[in-house]
Design an enzyme around this catalytic site. Structure first.
Site, short mmCIF file in Angstrom:
data_model
loop_
_atom_site.label_atom_id
_atom_site.label_comp_id
_atom_site.label_asym_id
_atom_site.label_seq_id
_atom_site.Cartn_x
_atom_site.Cartn_y
_atom_site.Cartn_z
N ASP A 289 0.78 -1.18 0.23
CA ASP A 289 -0.10 -0.03 -0.01
C ASP A 289 0.77 1.26 0.08
OD1 ASP A 289 -2.22 -1.69 0.21
OD2 ASP A 289 -2.15 -1.72 2.50
N ASP A 322 -0.72 -2.71 -5.10
CA ASP A 322 -1.87 -3.12 -4.45
C ASP A 322 -2.72 -1.99 -4.12
OD1 ASP A 322 -3.26 -4.94 -3.26
OD2 ASP A 322 -2.07 -5.21 -1.61
N ASP A 326 -5.41 1.84 2.24
CA ASP A 326 -6.38 0.83 2.71
C ASP A 326 -6.46 1.21 4.28
OD1 ASP A 326 -6.61 0.05 0.37
OD2 ASP A 326 -5.32 -1.81 0.71
N ARG A 374 -12.89 0.44 -5.91
CA ARG A 374 -12.61 0.49 -4.30
C ARG A 374 -12.43 2.26 -3.89
NH1 ARG A 374 -8.48 -4.49 -2.59
NH2 ARG A 374 -9.59 -6.14 -3.14
#
Length: 689
Positions: A289, A322, A326, A374
């Site tokens: 991330d 990725d 998050d 997302r």
């Protein structure tokens, strides 16, 4: 059966909101009270800023740009030949005392220099004074910029419920009085040092070592880490990340070109953490991330960051890296005014673990710029998504699963495929459950209100279309509660109506008609950052790696030539008429030689390691019976002494002063002054401003 899609976006102009005590979206009210982010494009155009700023200069000193910003101001000026460096001062108004700016905040570029001054209270007008230095002395060549108006960051959302997420800052934008500031550059990232209470050994050397010591929570000082320029991997990291634990920490970038190049930030077991104004490029950390919130966190605020591609992962869906930002097992979080550049997986909330306590997270005023999916993708959480700009989203916008309650309010969806989805119902299974998006997880419940859509490939399926299979309960007013009879088709989740509860936080949403201009003006690093790439309409539906963007990231470097004490590379000429504004003495680089201070005594042959004003201090003058330092001031000035000992006494003009965290600070009147021994110690640095 052929499904009927119902366009169910509702506009605030059709509704009466007089009963809503939690918020105010009346644009006339905003305009009358001059609140932040109203008419931002007109208010912050540089032409108006230049007209508003007053400038006085000497000897063709040319200021090329200046502005008040969000709890900060900046000034840029053309480099002057034969000048050693620039000292910078600021004050709140024409009668206030000038304060010295940390030298590390002044950077030199090819044709200009720039200062960014942080920690300024909003609603105040500031002045900045830049003075040229030649041969170690200030000279009569300077510029003063006035009428720089400072505005506040928007502190809203769950990150400011039952506490604060302002880190080392107060909620009014000023630095906490006992905060310690640490400057990080690509040159000093592995050698910067600090003494931290409770550390295994002191000084702690290297950023990660310092941060590790703060996780022990024995040192209660707030920590402000200020990163300058393009910083590549550190020699010591945690799986390719800089790991932040502990409490009361702000990690921020200086100016518009602070870049974490190749590494990310991981937050774990931390409280009251702020991350802001940093660009994240091509991280190859093991967690994958750009920024990852792990377990045990509360009150986290990530804002005004630029998030780009990471290095490609091993899975097919990790070609762009990725996650970008998050959040897992973290309570009371706000993510705001971030700019996501074609990210593949933008925001994951929860990672499938069995969570019994809800995460509470707010996403507002983020710019999802041709990103794929997302935005966020949510498991087991209560989430408020408002005033975000979705532009050219190729897969889906907001996705709700696994017992989540999500309020999607006053967002703008442009050229967005599937603006919102709830797992295994409505649009998600329009092409059959085998083509569903969320790995067969149960659905989450979404309430939608006052969103604006254009060029989207699918509309939101309203609860009016079906009481058991829909994308969202599309409310007719902001205060409307979702009846408990409405449940997700998979999992039977009901909406928890957090947004209408008495415990809901206060906030002031931007009018949906102004969201796009607002977000484009403020999302990402200040002034839009130093990285430019323009997407085309052809990119609206693409989810593969954009080769042009990737090549630009791989080729990126900043353009800073010098920072702090090494601001300029020009050769100074003979000094002009000296003008006393400040004077420093660094025993590491100057020994006992000074044209301002008269120094008698002996240098200590031992080597020390202490950081002050971004400088690494290794040499010191012994403070013993034979030591005497004398000097003269022509006006009231503040004296700072940097000692090798945390708590030692020293005489200044015969009066005893005790060091606190190695520093002695005292205001001196105009006249002659002396520094002599009381306790045996060592003096590393003198600063007089």
């Amino acid at each position: 059966m052929k499904r009927i899609f119902l366009i169910a976006f509702v506009f605030a102009s059709m509704l009466s909101l007089t009963s809503c005590s939690k918020m105010a979206i009346d644009e006339n009210y905003l305009e009358k009270n001059n609140l932040l982010y109203t008419n931002v494009e007109q208010e912050f155009k540089e032409t108006k800023q230049k007209l508003a700023v007053s400038l006085t200069t000497q000897d063709n000193f040319q200021v090329v740009s200046s502005a008040g910003g969000l709890e900060s101001v900046y000034v840029e000026w053309k480099n002057i030949t034969n000048v050693q460096k620039y000292n910078v001062y600021y004050r709140e108004n024409s009668t206030a005392t000038w304060k010295s700016v940390d030298g590390m905040l002044v950077r030199t570029y090819q044709t200009y220099s720039r200062v960014d001054i942080l920690g300024l209270a909003a609603g105040t007008t500031y002045q900045v004074r830049i003075v040229c230095v030649s041969n170690g002395q200030e000279i009569a060549k300077e510029a003063t910029v006035t009428n720089l108006v400072v505005k506040n960051h928007v502190r809203e959302g769950f990150g400011f419920v039952n506490g604060t997420s302002s880190g080392a800052y107060n909620d009014n934008g000023t630095l906490k009085s006992n905060a310690v500031v640490l400057y990080i550059t690509n040159d000093n990232k592995n050698t910067v040092s600090m003494n931290v209470t409770g550390a295994n050994s002191n000084p702690c050397v290297g950023l990660q070592t310092i941060l590790n010591a703060f996780t022990k929570k024995q040192d209660t000082r707030p920590l402000n880490v200020r990163m300058i320029g393009n910083v590549t991997d550190f020699s010591t990291m945690e799986g390719g990340d800089i790991l932040i634990g502990g409490q009361n920490i702000t990690f921020e970038g200086i100016g518009k070109d602070a870049t974490a190049n190749g590494w990310g930030i991981r937050v774990k077991n931390a409280s009251n953490i702020e991350i802001r104004n940093i660009g994240f490029m091509l991280t190859d950390a093991s967690e994958g991330d750009d920024i990852g919130l792990q377990q045990g966190n509360d009150h986290i605020w990530v804002h005004n960051c630029d998030l780009f591609y990471g290095k490609a992962g091993s899975d097919a869906d990790q070609a762009k890296g990725d996650g970008a930002l998050d959040t897992k097992k973290s309570m009371y979080v706000t993510h705001s005014y971030n700019h996501f550049w074609d990210t593949g997986k933008s925001n994951l909330v929860g990672n499938g673990e069995n969570i019994t306590t809800q995460n509470y997270i707010t996403f507002h005023h983020n710019w999802y710029d041709h990103s794929d999916s997302r935005h966020p993708r949510i498991r087991v959480a209560t989430v408020h998504v408002y005033n975000n700009l979705f532009d050219g989203v190729s897969k889906y916008g907001v996705g709700a699963t696994t017992g989540s309650s999500v309020f999607v309010e006053s967002n703008v969806f442009k050229n967005t495929k599937n603006p919102i989805l709830s797992s295994l119902q409505g649009t998600d299974i329009a092409n059959g459950s085998s083509n569903a998006t969320f790995s067969g997880e149960a659905g989450g419940m979404i309430k939608a209100y006052n969103n604006l859509s254009s060029g989207t490939t699918t509309a939101i399926i309203s609860h009016l279309n079906s009481s058991t299979s829909f994308d969202a309960y599309v409310s007719q007013s902001r205060n409307e509660q979702v009846p408990s009879s409405y449940k997700t088709l998979s999992g039977g989740t009901t909406y928890n109506n957090f947004d209408t509860a008495s415990s809901m936080y206060s906030y002031t949403p931007t009018s949906v008609s102004s969201v796009e201009s607002n977000v484009k003006a403020y999302a990402g690093r200040i002034q839009g950052g130093d990285f430019n790439y323009v997407f085309t309409d052809a990119d609206n539906t693409k989810s593969d790696v954009n080769t042009g963007l990737m090549n630009a990231l791989l080729a990126y470097s900043d353009s800073i030539l010098a920072i702090g004490e090494n601001q300029t590379s020009t050769t100074p000429t003979e000094p002009e008429n000296p003008q006393q504004g400040s004077s420093t003495h660094n025993f590491t680089t100057q020994g006992k030689t000074s044209s301002f201070f008269t120094i008698t005594g002996n240098m200590n042959s031992s080597s020390f390691n202490f950081t002050f004003d971004g400088l690494t201090l290794t040499k010191a003058l012994k403070i013993e019976s034979s030591t005497n330092i004398s000097f003269k001031t022509t006006s009231s000035m503040q004296l700072t002494l940097v000692l090798t000992d945390a708590t030692k006494r020293i005489y200044i003009d015969g009066v005893s002063y005790t060091s606190a965290s190695n520093l002695v600070r005292v205001t001196l009147a105009a006249g002659n002054h002396t520094i002599t021994k009381q306790d045996t110690t060592n003096l590393m640095y003198i600063k007089l401003v």
